[in-house]
Design a protein around this motif. Structure first.
Motif, short mmCIF file in Angstrom:
data_model
loop_
_atom_site.label_atom_id
_atom_site.label_comp_id
_atom_site.label_asym_id
_atom_site.label_seq_id
_atom_site.Cartn_x
_atom_site.Cartn_y
_atom_site.Cartn_z
N LEU A 1 -47.34 -86.00 11.53
CA LEU A 1 -47.35 -86.94 12.66
C LEU A 1 -48.79 -87.31 13.01
CD1 LEU A 1 -44.70 -85.35 15.06
CD2 LEU A 1 -44.51 -87.54 13.88
N ASP A 2 -49.06 -88.58 13.17
CA ASP A 2 -50.42 -88.93 13.53
C ASP A 2 -50.60 -88.88 15.05
OD1 ASP A 2 -49.57 -91.39 14.61
OD2 ASP A 2 -49.58 -92.29 12.62
N ALA A 3 -51.85 -88.87 15.46
CA ALA A 3 -52.18 -88.64 16.87
C ALA A 3 -51.58 -89.71 17.78
CB ALA A 3 -53.69 -88.58 17.04
N GLN A 4 -51.48 -90.95 17.28
CA GLN A 4 -51.00 -92.05 18.13
C GLN A 4 -49.53 -91.89 18.49
OE1 GLN A 4 -52.68 -92.75 15.11
NE2 GLN A 4 -54.60 -92.79 16.24
N SER A 5 -48.78 -91.12 17.68
CA SER A 5 -47.33 -91.03 17.92
C SER A 5 -46.98 -90.11 19.06
CB SER A 5 -46.61 -90.52 16.67
OG SER A 5 -47.33 -90.78 15.53
N ARG B 1 -51.52 -71.35 14.73
CA ARG B 1 -51.67 -72.38 13.70
C ARG B 1 -51.31 -73.76 14.26
NH1 ARG B 1 -51.50 -69.37 8.40
NH2 ARG B 1 -51.53 -67.26 9.17
N ALA B 2 -50.25 -73.81 15.06
CA ALA B 2 -49.83 -75.09 15.65
C ALA B 2 -50.89 -75.60 16.63
CB ALA B 2 -48.49 -74.92 16.35
N VAL B 3 -51.43 -74.70 17.44
CA VAL B 3 -52.45 -75.10 18.43
C VAL B 3 -53.70 -75.61 17.70
CG1 VAL B 3 -54.05 -74.19 20.17
CG2 VAL B 3 -51.62 -73.62 20.31
N GLU B 4 -54.13 -74.88 16.68
CA GLU B 4 -55.31 -75.31 15.90
C GLU B 4 -55.11 -76.71 15.35
OE1 GLU B 4 -56.22 -72.78 12.50
OE2 GLU B 4 -56.30 -71.04 13.86
N LEU B 5 -53.91 -76.92 14.78
CA LEU B 5 -53.63 -78.19 14.12
C LEU B 5 -53.58 -79.33 15.14
CD1 LEU B 5 -52.87 -79.12 11.22
CD2 LEU B 5 -50.48 -78.95 11.93
N GLU C 1 -56.22 -83.95 17.47
CA GLU C 1 -56.25 -84.62 18.79
C GLU C 1 -54.91 -85.27 19.09
OE1 GLU C 1 -59.70 -87.10 18.28
OE2 GLU C 1 -61.04 -85.46 18.84
N GLN C 2 -53.85 -84.46 19.00
CA GLN C 2 -52.50 -84.98 19.20
C GLN C 2 -52.10 -84.97 20.68
OE1 GLN C 2 -50.85 -82.52 16.08
NE2 GLN C 2 -50.18 -84.29 14.92
N GLY C 3 -53.07 -85.06 21.56
CA GLY C 3 -52.76 -85.20 22.99
C GLY C 3 -52.80 -83.88 23.73
N ARG C 4 -52.19 -83.90 24.92
CA ARG C 4 -52.19 -82.71 25.76
C ARG C 4 -51.40 -81.59 25.09
NH1 ARG C 4 -49.45 -82.82 31.72
NH2 ARG C 4 -49.76 -80.63 32.29
N LEU C 5 -51.86 -80.38 25.30
CA LEU C 5 -51.21 -79.25 24.66
C LEU C 5 -50.68 -78.31 25.75
CD1 LEU C 5 -51.05 -78.10 21.68
CD2 LEU C 5 -52.94 -76.67 22.36
#
Lengths: 266, 130
Positions: free
Chosen positions: B26-30, B50-54, B59-63
């Motif tokens: 999934l790209d960051a814009q999605s 691993r998920a948090v690092e990725l 830069e997939q938005g707020r975490l």
């Protein structure tokens, strides 16, 4: 004996596989725990740390351009048994963990290891090692042949509607080209005997083991401890021991190499 | 579809496959927010890391990290220690959820006042208000 455990994510496959493999190894057999999940999980049940790259890149060589076959093969002189002994991590009770490694998002990192892993499983002698497999949750890997090394598929089923739905999909492995000798169910986290009956009815499968919900296992899991180390006298370990006994009596020697259907397909 | 459809004002909640496979595609814009669900066990925390690092690297938005099935402060501390600096929402271990699961019904219908459902309503409000 070659058994692959499959089922919905979170059903308890890794915990059962690690415990099963260790109890089987305690009977004096050479046991390989086969891990095909690119995420960590099984190593904890074997008392091992997460190993990111168990198989080094130079275990394989790339095929020459224009030639047939897989892209990578074990390097000349390295056979499956030697590769297992070199790259299979030695876990608790002498169980070997065969894993192609874990990913942090770049799948290219593990592709060489996956080729080596796959060839080792294809070529390991049937009469020497027991293979106990742990697949990632869901149907993707089982339906695409990642458990083809197995004679027996054990579907781990919790007594929940979504787990039954996954189990019913996985039961179609009976008709797959990999010609498994047996496709059976193992009920997990049951809280009363009637749950086992429900699992049999709703999955349409023969239930060969029933693991009770065990608070000791959940507590051990929080500490990163295997059931055999954190709750060895609890009902979960007792039920896995019964499953091992059943499988040795029922499935030992059901070898694929003796399976005419499998040979016809091959 | 997640990457290319114009959803307008429609709120999309995606339940991804276990692990990080879908996240890598999934790209960051999605995505606006990545919610990482973790249980308070070392093996679950390892996957969550691993998920948090990725998600951070891409830069997939707020975490937001949801610590699920927690039985007390020690469980939340365990998750927080493994995932330092993350915004954490705790969802308690709740027999009402297990009961709903066994009956194949939604906990929001069968146990709307149970502690886990209340925690999830809190998560939803937190997401909608920001």
């Amino acid at each position: 004996m070659r058994i692959a455990f499959v089922g919905k994510g979170g059903a308890g496959k890794s915990t059962i596989v690690g415990t099963f493999a260790r109890l089987l190894a305690r009977t004096g057999r050479d046991v390989v725990a086969v891990d095909s999940d690119p995420m960590p999980g099984l190593s904890f049940a074997l008392g091992l740390p997460v190993i990111e790259r168990p198989i080094p890149d130079d275990a394989v060589v790339e095929k020459a351009e224009g030639t047939e076959g897989p892209r990578y093969r074990l390097r000349p002189g390295l056979d499956a048994t030697a590769a297992l002994q070199a790259y299979g991590a030695l876990g608790a009770d002498g169980v070997r963990l065969l894993s192609f490694g874990k990913t942090r998002g770049d799948w290219g990192d593990i592709i060489r290891g996956q080729h080596a892993w796959s060839q080792i499983l294809d070529e390991l002698p049937h009469d020497r090692f027991d293979l106990i497999g742990d697949l990632p949750g869901g149907t993707r890997q089982p339906m695409t042949g990642w458990s083809k090394y197995a004679d027996v598929i054990a579907i781990v089923v919790e007594p929940t509607a979504k787990s039954f739905a996954t189990a019913r999909r996985l039961s179609s492995l009976r008709d797959s080209k990999w010609a498994y000798h047996h496709v059976v169910a193992v009920a997990n986290r049951i809280s009363e005997p009637a749950d086992t009956v429900t699992v049999a009815q709703r999955s349409g499968l023969r239930v060969v083991g029933a693991m009770p919900f065990d608070e000791g296992v959940a507590s051990a899991d929080r500490l990163g401890m295997a059931p055999l180390d954190g709750a060895p006298d609890g009902p979960f370990v007792a039920a896995v021991a019964a499953l091992v006994e059943y499988c040795v009596a029922r499935f030992d020697g059901s070898l694929k190499s003796q399976n005419p259907i499998k040979e016809a397909v091959a | 579809m997640l990457g290319s459809a114009n959803f307008g004002d429609v709120l999309v909640i995606a339940d991804l496959e276990a692990g990080i496979g879908t996240l890598t595609r999934l790209d960051a814009q999605s995505i606006d927010v990545v919610v990482v669900v973790v249980e308070p066990t070392p093996r679950s925390i390892d996957v969550a890391q691993r998920a948090v690092e990725l998600a951070t690297a891409r830069e997939q938005g707020r975490l937001i990290v949801v610590a699920n099935r927690v039985t007390g402060a020690a469980d939340v501390d365990r998750v927080a220690a493994g995932l330092p600096g993350c915004e954490i929402v705790a969802v308690p271990h709740d027999p009402a959820i297990m009961d709903a699961d066994r009956r194949g019904v939604s906990p929001l219908d069968s146990a709307p006042d149970s502690p886990a459902v209340i925690a999830l309503i809190g998560l939803a409000s937190r997401l909608v208000s920001s």
